[in-house]
Each structure stands twice: as structure tokens, then as C-alpha cells.
Design an enzyme around this catalytic site. Structure first.
Site, short mmCIF file in Angstrom:
data_model
loop_
_atom_site.label_atom_id
_atom_site.label_comp_id
_atom_site.label_asym_id
_atom_site.label_seq_id
_atom_site.Cartn_x
_atom_site.Cartn_y
_atom_site.Cartn_z
CB SER A 244 6.92 -73.55 -93.00
OG SER A 244 6.54 -73.17 -94.26
CE LYS B 205 5.37 -76.60 -95.50
NZ LYS B 205 5.62 -76.01 -94.24
#
Length: 142
Positions: free
Chosen positions: A33, A79
Site C-alpha cells: 500500500s 500510511k
């Protein structure tokens, strides 16, 4: 050398190790990700910080209690913070927030996105709780 100096010399390395471990953690990235910034298997150094110290653009480590990782494995979620409390809500970049009533990110919340467009993040789940923050990524390790 006196006994006191010997005891001090012995305690200093242990104290230094404790100090480092209380402020930093090494995490292995699992999943794609954050590609191309971090690849699966990359190790990153994370500095433990208070939630108030996170800025938009920081790459953060969130506890695995975050909704994306329920049933997943690992220490947490790596993230990028797209918006922090007080920032404008990025409705155009985060479809899950398109109907948000707030004009700014509410206190105690953060908008997180992966660098890879296929990432599971705020684009699907909306805000994440800042209470789940474990730290900010300082750098990639060799």
C-alpha cells in the site's frame, strides 16, 4: 576506579538501550500500500510521538486496531497522513468523506492514505482515530 563509578559505567548502556527503545521502534513493511515509497519487506525506523505532533505529509504507524487491519496480522498500519485535525476535509481525494458534515478534520481524527492508489485507507473507511497512532516514520533502514 571506585565501586560507584563501576556501577555507573555498567548502568549507562542499559539506560541508553531503554531510552532508545522507549522512543523508537523498527517495523517491517508488510504489503504494497505504500509503494513506491516503501516496498514489502522494507524496514523503517519509527519515532514514538504524541498525536499533536503529526503533520500532513508524515508517514505514520497506526495500531492494528484500525479498521483496515481487523483480522489482519502485524503490529500496525503504515500510511501517509493526508490531513490532520483542523485541516480542510479532502473530499475530492477521499470519496468516503464526500458527505462529511465538517469542513475541517475533527479533533482526534486523521485522514490516512497509502501512496499506492489501490491502498485500503481513508478512501474507503473515512477518518482514523489519532488515539491509534504509534509513531511517525523517520527513515527507511538499510
Amino acid at each position: 576506579m571506585t565501586a560507584a563509578w563501576i556501577a555507573l559505567a555498567a548502568a549507562l548502556p542499559a539506560g541508553l538501550v531503554w531510552w532508545i527503545r522507549s522512543r523508537f521502534v523498527v517495523v517491517t513493511v508488510n504489503g504494497g500500500s505504500m509503494r513506491p515509497t516503501y516496498e514489502p519487506g522494507d524496514r523503517v525506523l519509527v519515532r514514538r510521538v504524541a498525536a499533536e505532533r503529526v503533520k500532513a505529509g508524515d508517514v505514520v504507524l497506526m495500531a492494528s486496531a484500525a479498521p483496515v487491519l481487523r483480522g489482519g496480522e502485524g503490529l500496525g498500519l503504515v500510511k501517509r497522513a493526508l490531513a490532520v485535525p483542523g485541516d480542510p476535509v479532502p473530499r475530492e481525494r477521499v470519496p468516503a468523506l464526500a458527505g462529511a458534515r465538517e469542513h475541517t478534520v475533527p479533533p482526534g481524527r486523521v485522514v490516512l492514505v497509502g501512496d499506492h492508489p489501490g491502498s485500503d485507507d481513508s478512501r474507503q473507511y473515512g477518518y482514523f482515530p489519532l488515539a491509534d497512532l504509534l509513531g511517525v516514520v523517520v527513515r527507511k533502514l538499510p
